[in-house]
Motif scaffolding. Structure first.
Motif, PDB file in Angstrom:
ATOM      1  N   LYS A 231       0.810  -1.231   0.000  1.00  0.00           N
ATOM      2  CA  LYS A 231       0.000   0.000   0.000  1.00  0.00           C
ATOM      3  C   LYS A 231       0.851   1.295   0.000  1.00  0.00           C
ATOM      4  O   LYS A 231       0.582   2.191  -0.813  1.00  0.00           O
ATOM      5  CB  LYS A 231      -0.947  -0.027   1.207  1.00  0.00           C
ATOM      6  CG  LYS A 231      -1.845   1.182   1.307  1.00  0.00           C
ATOM      7  CD  LYS A 231      -2.722   1.070   2.533  1.00  0.00           C
ATOM      8  CE  LYS A 231      -3.072   2.451   3.037  1.00  0.00           C
ATOM      9  NZ  LYS A 231      -3.590   2.451   4.372  1.00  0.00           N
ATOM     10  N   PRO A 232       1.884   1.420   0.857  1.00  0.00           N
ATOM     11  CA  PRO A 232       2.648   2.686   0.835  1.00  0.00           C
ATOM     12  C   PRO A 232       3.295   2.966  -0.519  1.00  0.00           C
ATOM     13  O   PRO A 232       3.341   4.117  -0.962  1.00  0.00           O
ATOM     14  CB  PRO A 232       3.731   2.482   1.906  1.00  0.00           C
ATOM     15  CG  PRO A 232       3.298   1.326   2.717  1.00  0.00           C
ATOM     16  CD  PRO A 232       2.373   0.489   1.897  1.00  0.00           C
ATOM     17  N   VAL A 233       3.784   1.913  -1.183  1.00  0.00           N
ATOM     18  CA  VAL A 233       4.455   2.118  -2.478  1.00  0.00           C
ATOM     19  C   VAL A 233       3.415   2.457  -3.551  1.00  0.00           C
ATOM     20  O   VAL A 233       3.599   3.378  -4.357  1.00  0.00           O
ATOM     21  CB  VAL A 233       5.257   0.850  -2.886  1.00  0.00           C
ATOM     22  CG1 VAL A 233       5.967   1.092  -4.206  1.00  0.00           C
ATOM     23  CG2 VAL A 233       6.253   0.472  -1.813  1.00  0.00           C
ATOM     24  N   ALA A 234       2.302   1.714  -3.540  1.00  0.00           N
ATOM     25  CA  ALA A 234       1.275   1.924  -4.575  1.00  0.00           C
ATOM     26  C   ALA A 234       0.657   3.320  -4.459  1.00  0.00           C
ATOM     27  O   ALA A 234       0.464   4.014  -5.467  1.00  0.00           O
ATOM     28  CB  ALA A 234       0.189   0.855  -4.437  1.00  0.00           C
ATOM     29  N   THR A 235       0.364   3.749  -3.227  1.00  0.00           N
ATOM     30  CA  THR A 235      -0.255   5.079  -3.073  1.00  0.00           C
ATOM     31  C   THR A 235       0.761   6.182  -3.408  1.00  0.00           C
ATOM     32  O   THR A 235       0.401   7.204  -3.991  1.00  0.00           O
ATOM     33  CB  THR A 235      -0.831   5.293  -1.654  1.00  0.00           C
ATOM     34  OG1 THR A 235       0.166   4.947  -0.704  1.00  0.00           O
ATOM     35  CG2 THR A 235      -2.069   4.458  -1.414  1.00  0.00           C
ATOM     36  N   ALA A 236       2.039   5.941  -3.058  1.00  0.00           N
ATOM     37  CA  ALA A 236       3.064   6.945  -3.400  1.00  0.00           C
ATOM     38  C   ALA A 236       3.164   7.099  -4.917  1.00  0.00           C
ATOM     39  O   ALA A 236       3.265   8.220  -5.438  1.00  0.00           O
ATOM     40  CB  ALA A 236       4.419   6.529  -2.829  1.00  0.00           C
ATOM     41  N   GLN A 237       3.123   5.979  -5.618  1.00  0.00           N
ATOM     42  CA  GLN A 237       3.209   6.057  -7.085  1.00  0.00           C
ATOM     43  C   GLN A 237       1.996   6.804  -7.645  1.00  0.00           C
ATOM     44  O   GLN A 237       2.117   7.651  -8.529  1.00  0.00           O
ATOM     45  CB  GLN A 237       3.292   4.646  -7.678  1.00  0.00           C
ATOM     46  CG  GLN A 237       3.428   4.700  -9.186  1.00  0.00           C
ATOM     47  CD  GLN A 237       3.837   3.377  -9.793  1.00  0.00           C
ATOM     48  OE1 GLN A 237       4.338   2.502  -9.096  1.00  0.00           O
ATOM     49  NE2 GLN A 237       3.642   3.232 -11.071  1.00  0.00           N
ATOM     50  N   ALA A 238       0.808   6.484  -7.109  1.00  0.00           N
ATOM     51  CA  ALA A 238      -0.405   7.159  -7.590  1.00  0.00           C
ATOM     52  C   ALA A 238      -0.342   8.657  -7.269  1.00  0.00           C
ATOM     53  O   ALA A 238      -0.759   9.488  -8.096  1.00  0.00           O
ATOM     54  CB  ALA A 238      -1.632   6.520  -6.959  1.00  0.00           C
ATOM     55  N   ASP A 239       0.185   9.025  -6.089  1.00  0.00           N
ATOM     56  CA  ASP A 239       0.302  10.453  -5.742  1.00  0.00           C
ATOM     57  C   ASP A 239       1.234  11.180  -6.716  1.00  0.00           C
ATOM     58  O   ASP A 239       0.950  12.299  -7.148  1.00  0.00           O
ATOM     59  CB  ASP A 239       0.838  10.619  -4.311  1.00  0.00           C
ATOM     60  CG  ASP A 239      -0.213  10.288  -3.269  1.00  0.00           C
ATOM     61  OD1 ASP A 239      -1.416  10.428  -3.563  1.00  0.00           O
ATOM     62  OD2 ASP A 239       0.166   9.876  -2.157  1.00  0.00           O
ATOM     63  N   LEU A 240       2.339  10.520  -7.044  1.00  0.00           N
ATOM     64  CA  LEU A 240       3.291  11.141  -7.987  1.00  0.00           C
ATOM     65  C   LEU A 240       2.649  11.315  -9.364  1.00  0.00           C
ATOM     66  O   LEU A 240       2.739  12.385  -9.983  1.00  0.00           O
ATOM     67  CB  LEU A 240       4.540  10.264  -8.137  1.00  0.00           C
ATOM     68  CG  LEU A 240       5.495  10.218  -6.947  1.00  0.00           C
ATOM     69  CD1 LEU A 240       6.534   9.126  -7.153  1.00  0.00           C
ATOM     70  CD2 LEU A 240       6.192  11.567  -6.765  1.00  0.00           C
ATOM     71  N   LEU A 241       1.988  10.260  -9.831  1.00  0.00           N
ATOM     72  CA  LEU A 241       1.375  10.331 -11.168  1.00  0.00           C
ATOM     73  C   LEU A 241       0.268  11.385 -11.192  1.00  0.00           C
ATOM     74  O   LEU A 241       0.124  12.128 -12.170  1.00  0.00           O
ATOM     75  CB  LEU A 241       0.832   8.958 -11.556  1.00  0.00           C
ATOM     76  CG  LEU A 241       1.922   7.913 -11.881  1.00  0.00           C
ATOM     77  CD1 LEU A 241       1.349   6.499 -11.857  1.00  0.00           C
ATOM     78  CD2 LEU A 241       2.571   8.201 -13.234  1.00  0.00           C
ATOM     79  N   ALA A 242      -0.522  11.455 -10.103  1.00  0.00           N
ATOM     80  CA  ALA A 242      -1.601  12.452 -10.044  1.00  0.00           C
ATOM     81  C   ALA A 242      -1.007  13.862 -10.092  1.00  0.00           C
ATOM     82  O   ALA A 242      -1.527  14.748 -10.779  1.00  0.00           O
ATOM     83  CB  ALA A 242      -2.420  12.258  -8.777  1.00  0.00           C
TER      84      ALA A 242
END
Ligand code: SF4
Length: 318
Positions: A231-242
């Protein structure tokens, strides 16, 4: 000079085929030429995958090492996209003859152009939205382990005919993730693009992209791993892409293979966390010692850098 009509699809695919045939040696030569053009030292890391940056939440040392290892690959993606999209939009008619001249193609592309291309892909998705059950890569046919026995037998026959090896898709995490994305995930169009940040060029492709959200899909084998570590890695990636694609929200799904459940996390993208992720990556790349991750991540077989890594916790702490 900018042209307004879109390019003939056959010509675009012809040019893409030519780009796909460029050797890795030639890409490395072009990467060196691009660094000279930008006035940066040959050893300085420039082209990075956004998912490598997000991996600082797994282990910052591993994230930076992996990013350095894969720089030529992301440079290739950066240049292929600039050229391919320029051709698709009719901004250029053909590839320049000299490879060094490829480096300036696509300099004028903007996020609005990318959104236009995304809208075209959105129309196309409705036409060919089918699930993939087997995929051939490098003479290996990876088969979805959830297929019925008769379909697996059909795939085995196909592999025999083609002279390919047969493997279960769960033997390769990246193939399996893509298969599960098609089987368990949500369907959105997407597009890969690149963003400048503090001297880096960050290359990212969400699993889905709409006007409002970025979508990220991950796989974990167990619930606890999904919640604590994926979860921490996946949400971080989504935050960066957003942040880079300028979408206000993110939607993350984590599919757990042991239970067959899929967790969904939706909400506003976290800009502060995206900044922290970027800062952490930049500092470790600049030589700042990272914090060691949980000891089990450094076990042989889990991390390819274990033999040379000075960051992992000493054996007595493990
Ligand atoms: S061995 Fe451990 S600390 Fe070193 S790169 Fe791998 S995961 Fe990170």
């Amino acid at each position: 000079m900018a042209r307004h009509k879109t390019q003939d699809a056959g010509l675009v695919s012809q040019m893409r085929t030519r780009l796909a045939g460029v050797s890795s040696k030639a890409w490395r030569r072009l990467l060196a030429a691009e660094k000279r053009r930008r006035g940066v030292a040959p050893g300085r890391l420039v082209f990075v995958g956004i998912h490598n940056v997000a991996d600082v939440w797994w282990c910052a040392e591993r994230a930076v090492r992996k990013a350095r290892e894969r720089e030529a690959r992301f440079f290739g993606a950066y240049l292929r996209d600039r050229i391919g999209y320029s051709l698709e939009l009719g901004r250029v008619e053909r590839l320049p003859h000299r490879m060094e001249d490829w480096l300036t193609v696509g300099e004028d592309l903007t996020l609005s152009d990318i959104n236009r291309l995304l809208a075209a892909r959105r129309k196309r998705l409705h036409d060919d939205g089918r699930a993939v059950v087997a995929e051939a890569r490098d003479d290996v046919l990876f088969v979805d382990p959830a297929l019925s026995e008769d379909k697996k037998e059909w795939c085995a026959e196909w592999a025999r005919t083609m002279g390919w090896e047969l493997a279960s898709a769960d033997e390769d995490p990246s193939v399996y993730r893509e298969m599960l994305l098609l089987r368990e995930g949500e369907r959105y169009p997407t597009i890969r693009w690149q963003f400048a940040w503090e001297g880096y060029v960050l290359v990212g492709v969400p699993d889905g992209l709409t006007d409002e959200l970025v979508y990220e899909f991950r796989v974990a084998h167990a619930d606890q791993v999904a919640r604590r570590f994926v979860k921490p890695v996946a949400t971080a990636q989504a935050d960066l892409l957003a942040q880079f694609f300028r979408r206000p929200t993110r939607r993350v799904q984590i599919h757990v293979t042991a239970s067959g459940k899929t967790y969904t996390l939706s909400g506003l993208a976290d800009r502060e966390r995206a900044s922290l992720t970027l800062r952490t990556f930049g500092e470790v790349d600049a030589g700042q010692p990272p914090s060691p991750p949980a000891a089990w991540k450094c076990e042989p077989g889990r991390c390819e850098y274990v033999a040379t890594c000075q960051v992992r916790r000493p054996a007595k702490d493990q």
